[in-house]
Design a protein around this motif. Sequence first.
Motif, mmCIF file in Angstrom:
data_model
loop_
_atom_site.group_PDB
_atom_site.id
_atom_site.type_symbol
_atom_site.label_atom_id
_atom_site.label_comp_id
_atom_site.label_asym_id
_atom_site.label_seq_id
_atom_site.Cartn_x
_atom_site.Cartn_y
_atom_site.Cartn_z
ATOM 1 N N ASN A 163 21.801 -1.185 9.394
ATOM 2 C CA ASN A 163 22.881 -0.484 8.706
ATOM 3 C C ASN A 163 23.126 0.827 9.443
ATOM 4 O O ASN A 163 22.370 1.790 9.297
ATOM 5 N N THR A 164 24.190 0.870 10.230
ATOM 6 C CA THR A 164 24.427 2.051 11.062
ATOM 7 C C THR A 164 24.784 3.280 10.230
ATOM 8 O O THR A 164 24.602 4.412 10.696
ATOM 9 N N SER A 166 23.196 4.121 7.569
ATOM 10 C CA SER A 166 21.889 4.709 7.278
ATOM 11 C C SER A 166 21.399 5.519 8.466
ATOM 12 O O SER A 166 20.815 6.601 8.300
ATOM 13 N N SER A 355 35.490 2.635 6.293
ATOM 14 C CA SER A 355 34.409 2.308 7.233
ATOM 15 C C SER A 355 34.947 1.611 8.472
ATOM 16 O O SER A 355 34.230 0.876 9.145
ATOM 17 N N SER A 364 30.200 -2.925 -1.145
ATOM 18 C CA SER A 364 29.115 -2.140 -1.712
ATOM 19 C C SER A 364 29.600 -1.661 -3.075
ATOM 20 O O SER A 364 30.698 -1.101 -3.172
ATOM 21 N N VAL A 389 28.508 -10.269 1.660
ATOM 22 C CA VAL A 389 27.705 -9.127 1.216
ATOM 23 C C VAL A 389 28.276 -8.582 -0.090
ATOM 24 O O VAL A 389 29.410 -8.103 -0.134
ATOM 25 N N GLN A 391 26.540 -6.100 -2.647
ATOM 26 C CA GLN A 391 25.299 -5.400 -2.937
ATOM 27 C C GLN A 391 25.537 -4.074 -3.642
ATOM 28 O O GLN A 391 26.601 -3.473 -3.536
ATOM 29 N N LYS A 413 33.035 -3.222 2.963
ATOM 30 C CA LYS A 413 32.000 -3.134 4.004
ATOM 31 C C LYS A 413 32.398 -4.000 5.194
ATOM 32 O O LYS A 413 32.171 -5.209 5.183
ATOM 33 N N ASP A 415 31.932 -4.990 9.312
ATOM 34 C CA ASP A 415 30.838 -4.963 10.273
ATOM 35 C C ASP A 415 30.775 -3.558 10.876
ATOM 36 O O ASP A 415 31.771 -3.039 11.372
ATOM 37 N N SER A 416 29.600 -2.932 10.831
ATOM 38 C CA SER A 416 29.516 -1.510 11.185
ATOM 39 C C SER A 416 28.934 -1.237 12.573
ATOM 40 O O SER A 416 28.756 -0.072 12.945
ATOM 41 N N GLN A 417 28.648 -2.269 13.352
ATOM 42 C CA GLN A 417 27.897 -2.037 14.592
ATOM 43 C C GLN A 417 28.667 -1.217 15.625
ATOM 44 O O GLN A 417 28.076 -0.494 16.425
#
Length: 465
Positions: A163-164, A166, A355, A364, A389, A391, A413, A415-417
Amino acid sequence: MRIVLLLAFLLASTPFFSQTEDEKQIKAIYDMALTNGKAYDWLNYLSNQIGGRLSGSVQAQHAVDYTKTQLDALGLDKVWLQPVMVPKWVRGIPEFAYFETSPGLTTNVPICALGGSVATPDGGLKANIVEVKGLEELEKLGKAKIEGKIVFYNRPMDPTLINTFSAYSGCVDQRASGAVEAAKYGALGVIVRSMNLRLDDYPHTGSMRYGDTPVNQRIPAAAISTNAAELLSTTLKLNPNTKFYFKQSCKQYDDVQSYNVIGEITGSTYPNEVMVVGGHLDSWDLGDGSHDDGAGCVQSMDVLRILKKTGYKPKRTLRVVLFMNEENGMRGGNKYAEVAHEKNEKHVFALESDSGGFTPRGFSIDASEENIEQIQGWKNLFEPYLIHVFQKGGSGADIGPLKDEGIVLAGLKPDSQRYFDYHHAENDTFEQVNKRELELGAATMASLIYLMDKYGTVPTQKVKG
């Protein structure tokens, strides 16, 4: 016997028909977004015709005017501007920096002022530099080793965290509070490693704060690219007497008036129950803010358009809100919540996209366990679109002030990469956004809005004390 069999068939088939209705509507939503979407065209104009939209700027006002015009053209029941006072910070001429290993031997490095920073002296600032990995190291070094120097914060984002966001949260404190903390020990300025997981030459800006530090005691703060941070760190190990020079001419002006842009479809059954979908219209000034957060704004606008085009008539009032000043003040989100409270409006659901415009993965959710379980129960409806996802977690900064006991908050959410490759940097531009990914995000948001509107929220069971 026939009557019993018929009743059994009808009872067994009722959930099936209900499910089929939802599947059909959600497919219609995705089909509309992918074949007749408007988000990409709107983003093209925001990014390429208007550009970076820093709060208080002319470009921010152009964005307000443009998006209001586009919402007016959708035939919504109501479109309006909500006034909000916002900070006006100006970067000034491009920043310049180098480090010096011996007199006359210098290496230029890419930097940018952090949002809200003061300027350096007119001739720039030059001093020895001390490297730390975070705020906690300042106290260990003490005033004797920091006074009269430039502090170089060099704690990287943790690459082991999938989780980028985080990883970002784990080191952003040095950007936000680095200057005010370093000033307590007599530092002359601070340089902060950019919040970026990859090594490149783009410095990433972002907000920082001085708290109640008097203006004449504030020290300048800038971000340095990750490549330059690595080079500077290696150089300091070889030559601890290396000096650093940087010059920036940024300035903070008095607050100016801006606006949240709001469009609404009035609910047919429960018009007093409000559901919000939105993003923030302002951006930093280095790129054009396509991912952060032009993408979220145009997706949110398209949610209402898609639902209208598919013939869905919402039971509850649906509002798109394009918030102003998320990046350096959160004034828009706070003002919207303040006005909603003053008017005693009942907000039951809010969804934010902030995001990036990458492939959507899910949501989320910040809500009661009952409401989280309800949304998770719709997971099978999203699985054909590879949305998986669902969550518990944070939602979005702008909708956060709406939080109370009854509301359900959610954040898209994606993809956060790759997000932090572009976040707050010069390369956050239109060509970095994939049209299909952007449209999938809009459809995913519209689908959740549809389901929340159709079924409503679940009343939370209060535990008796």
